[in-house]
Enzyme design. Structure first.
Site, PDB file in Angstrom:
ATOM      1  N   ASP A  27       0.789  -1.189   0.000  1.00 48.29           N
ATOM      2  CA  ASP A  27       0.000   0.000   0.000  1.00 48.29           C
ATOM      3  C   ASP A  27       0.842   1.267   0.000  1.00 48.29           C
ATOM      4  OD1 ASP A  27      -2.797  -0.304   1.905  1.00 48.29           O
ATOM      5  OD2 ASP A  27      -1.529  -1.914   1.767  1.00 48.29           O
ATOM      6  N   HIS A  39       3.667   7.930   3.583  1.00 52.03           N
ATOM      7  CA  HIS A  39       3.442   6.532   3.975  1.00 52.03           C
ATOM      8  C   HIS A  39       3.892   5.592   2.855  1.00 52.03           C
ATOM      9  CE1 HIS A  39       1.139   3.082   5.735  1.00 52.03           C
ATOM     10  NE2 HIS A  39       1.155   2.716   4.464  1.00 52.03           N
ATOM     11  N   GLU A  40       3.441   5.860   1.641  1.00 49.83           N
ATOM     12  CA  GLU A  40       3.779   4.954   0.528  1.00 49.83           C
ATOM     13  C   GLU A  40       5.289   4.931   0.279  1.00 49.83           C
ATOM     14  OE1 GLU A  40       1.729   2.891  -0.326  1.00 49.83           O
ATOM     15  OE2 GLU A  40       0.016   3.901   0.571  1.00 49.83           O
ATOM     16  N   HIS A  45       7.399   2.665   2.379  1.00 54.05           N
ATOM     17  CA  HIS A  45       7.460   1.233   2.021  1.00 54.05           C
ATOM     18  C   HIS A  45       8.707   0.951   1.173  1.00 54.05           C
ATOM     19  CE1 HIS A  45       3.833  -0.387   3.696  1.00 54.05           C
ATOM     20  NE2 HIS A  45       3.083   0.524   3.115  1.00 54.05           N
ATOM     21  N   GLU A  76       3.944  -1.405   7.817  1.00 56.32           N
ATOM     22  CA  GLU A  76       2.883  -0.385   7.885  1.00 56.32           C
ATOM     23  C   GLU A  76       3.180   0.606   9.014  1.00 56.32           C
ATOM     24  OE1 GLU A  76       0.950  -0.052   5.533  1.00 56.32           O
ATOM     25  OE2 GLU A  76       1.255  -2.007   4.585  1.00 56.32           O
TER      26      GLU A  76
END
Ligand SMILES: *[C@@H]1O[C@H](CO)[C@@H](O)[C@H](O)[C@H]1NC(C)=O
Ligand SMILES: *[C@@H]1O[C@H](CO)[C@@H](O)[C@H](O)[C@H]1NC(C)=O
Ligand SMILES: [Zn+2]
Length: 577
Positions: free
Chosen positions: A214, A383-384, A387, A412
């Protein structure tokens, strides 16, 4: 889920199966309904604070860090078992990553990593090598790689990712065998990617792991969040150390577009980058009263995503996520798909091993009129992006070491946590909620807060039956929020943290621990191992100056020194704290 290719993480939960074990198995349900399992051998992780000697490090002449690490790994694992994969020397620790091998062929899911300090002493050691397998398959495949691609696409749907090779590797299975596999990278029409492991004798797909996670510029400043906070014309944001040729130059040539060596932002529906409005200026206007997809808003959205993604490149570069440390730069920039239509109400990151671009998909959200766009909510992109950081640094550039449920939960957590760090502007830590603009309220179950009446999650959260890594990630992000608060209270807050990693302030210490620990921890870490790596990172960089403070936060949330895999809260501190 197992070994090497692109990785897909969503901002919100997607369908997934229930793994047999949260630390050694993973499940994936594909769009065609097929469900696959993957096995990740149990791992061990040891930390040695000030370090231990290797067979070479006592010699008169100091060995090269790679030879020194290999001598340690050979002494622990056997010299014939170890195949070097990658390594680099950071400013406080050198890292070496290896695979187990048989017949000269690497075992995709059996890996080890060792870190040493500047004195050449080993400070941590992680390993998922398999002991005395029941049977090791012949190294000669019975089916060809193209037959394997046909078997994989017949079982999974999708197609071989253009430009990617099929690799011949071994794979350890949970019944104790080591099988020979063709590793086939597959992409689906919705942009998601997986790795399929096809038995090179039988043609059966024995394992599948996800590779998709995500999820002068006029932009929303990185410490602000969304259009309600306002856009600003930001002059010369490029960090001269991290991006010496600026953000829009490739091989010395200015592209005059959102197309550079770190980041390429393209409008998903047209695949076009966004041109400058005048020489070296990307101006735009954002109109919140009309749909985000009107041309002027699409332009503003793309410029914002390009700006923030480069800011994050530059910050993380300063803190050690460099080309040597397998970052996205040069031949593998992050591609940001602006206003992607592969879905709605989410955001995605597809990672890939070093040398292949990661892909961020920023989607539209349909909960309001007009719709909202993740491209203009900075915490969603942060956030992305994170990852990419966590999947590249864990395991040494492979992007296949955050696949168990517990590791995905950590992933996450780190992603929410970096967005939280970016949003903080003073020593008074604000509560942090992710996705509050696109989702109209915080997307997680609780805000991250130092106030226990707002967030009181502890280690025993794991006793809940959820299979959603975002849920368990909330515990990790809450703990890291508390760590940030404690470090700032101890060491103060630096306003120049984005560009000054030499500051002694608490928010700078926190980001060093965050990035250093990712490189130390083993493949597919548990929360307990990630905790040890975080504390070892402090031993490596600060001689353990914060050891008891950091333990205090972990123990306060039940991840104490005697916590174990039963996930019962343990509030114990080490004896010397
Ligand atoms: C980005 O720039 C490179 C180098 O000039 C070029 O090859 C590539 O096609 C550009 N990409 C897009 C999407 O414009
Ligand atoms: C945590 O907070 C919830 C909601 O405020 C409350 O019901 C629960 O008892 C608290 N748990 C602990 C361990 O304090
Ligand atoms: Zn995510």
């Amino acid at each position: 889920m197992l070994a090497t290719l692109p990785v897909f993480a969503a901002l919100l939960a997607r369908a997934s199966g229930s793994p047999k074990s949260r630390t050694t198995h993973s499940n994936i349900i594909l769009d065609n309904g097929a469900e696959f399992e993957a096995y990740h051998p149990p791992n061990t992780f040891e930390v040695f604070e000030t370090g231990i000697d290797t067979p070479l490090s006592t010699r008169a002449t100091k060995p090269h860090f790679k030879d020194n690490a290999l001598s340690f790994l050979h002494s622990r694992l056997g010299s014939n078992a170890v195949q070097y994969r990658s390594g680099y020397e950071g400013d406080v620790a050198a890292h070496v990553y290896v695979h187990q091998q048989f017949n000269g062929i690497r075992v995709a899911n059996a890996v080890a990593n060792v870190a040493q300090n500047k004195a050449g002493k080993v400070t941590s050691f992680g390993s998922s090598f398999v002991q005395s397998p029941r049977n090791v398959a012949s190294p000669t495949p019975k089916i060809s790689s193209s037959q394997a691609v046909n078997k994989a696409t017949a079982a999974l749907g999708g197609a071989l990712i253009p430009g990617r090779d099929v690799q011949l590797e071994y794979l350890a299975t949970d019944d104790g065998d080591v099988v020979l596999v063709h590793v086939v990278p597959i992409e689906f029409t919705d942009g998601k990617n997986v790795l399929a492991y096809v038995n090179a004798a039988s043609g059966v797909v024995v394992s599948v792991i996800t590779q998709t996670f995500d999820a002068t510029f006029r932009a929303i400043p990185p410490t602000l969040n969304n259009p309600n906070d306002g856009f600003a014309l930001i002059e010369n944001p490029e960090d001269p150390l991290a991006s010496p040729n600026g953000w829009t130059t490739i091989n010395g040539v200015d592209t005059h577009a959102t197309n550079g060596t770190n980041i390429r932002a393209i409008v998903y529906t047209t695949k076009a980058t966004i041109p400058e409005s005048s020489d070296d200026v990307w101006d735009s206007t954002w109109d919140p009263t009309v749909q985000p997809t009107v041309a002027a808003n699409t332009r503003a959205a793309g410029i914002n995503s390009f700006h923030l993604a480069n800011v994050i490149h530059d910050i993380t570069y300063r803190y050690g996520f460099t080309e040597e440390a397998f970052n996205f730069q040069g031949n593998d920039p992050i591609i940001v798909n602006v206003q992607s239509t592969i879905g709605t109400n989410n955001a995605f990151f597809s990672t890939a091993p070093d040398g292949t671009s990661g892909q961020i998909h920023m989607l539209l959200w349909t909960l309001t009129t007009p719709r909202r766009d993740g491209d203009v909510e900075n915490d969603v992109l942060a956030h992305e992006w994170t990852h990419g950081l966590s999947t590249r640094l864990t395991g040494g550039g492979v992007s296949t070491c955050l696949n168990t449920l517990e590791s995905q939960g950590l992933g996450e957590g780190w992603s929410d946590s970096f967005a939280d760090w970016l949003a903080q502007t003073s020593e008074d830590l604000k509560d942090f909620e992710l996705g509050a603009y696109v989702f109209t309220k915080g997307i997680r179950t609780k805000p991250y807060s130092v106030d226990p009446t707002i967030n009181n999650y502890t280690y025993s959260l794991f006793q809940q039956s959820s299979t959603d890594p975002h849920f368990f990630g909330e515990l990790w992000a809450e703990v890291l929020h508390l760590q940030l608060d404690a470090l700032i209270k101890e060491h103060g807050f630096a306003d120049d943290a984005h560009t000054n990693p030499d500051s002694t302030a608490g928010n700078v210490v926190w980001l060093h621990l965050f990035i250093d620990a990712l490189a130390l921890q083993p493949c597919n870490p548990t929360f307990l191992q990630a905790r040890l790596a975080w504390i070892q990172a402090d031993a490596n960089r600060y001689n353990g100056a914060n050891k008891c403070l950091l333990w205090g936060i972990f123990a306060g949330r039940g991840i104490g020194v005697n916590a174990d895999s039963s996930h019962v809260d343990n509030f114990d501190l080490p004896a010397d704290c």
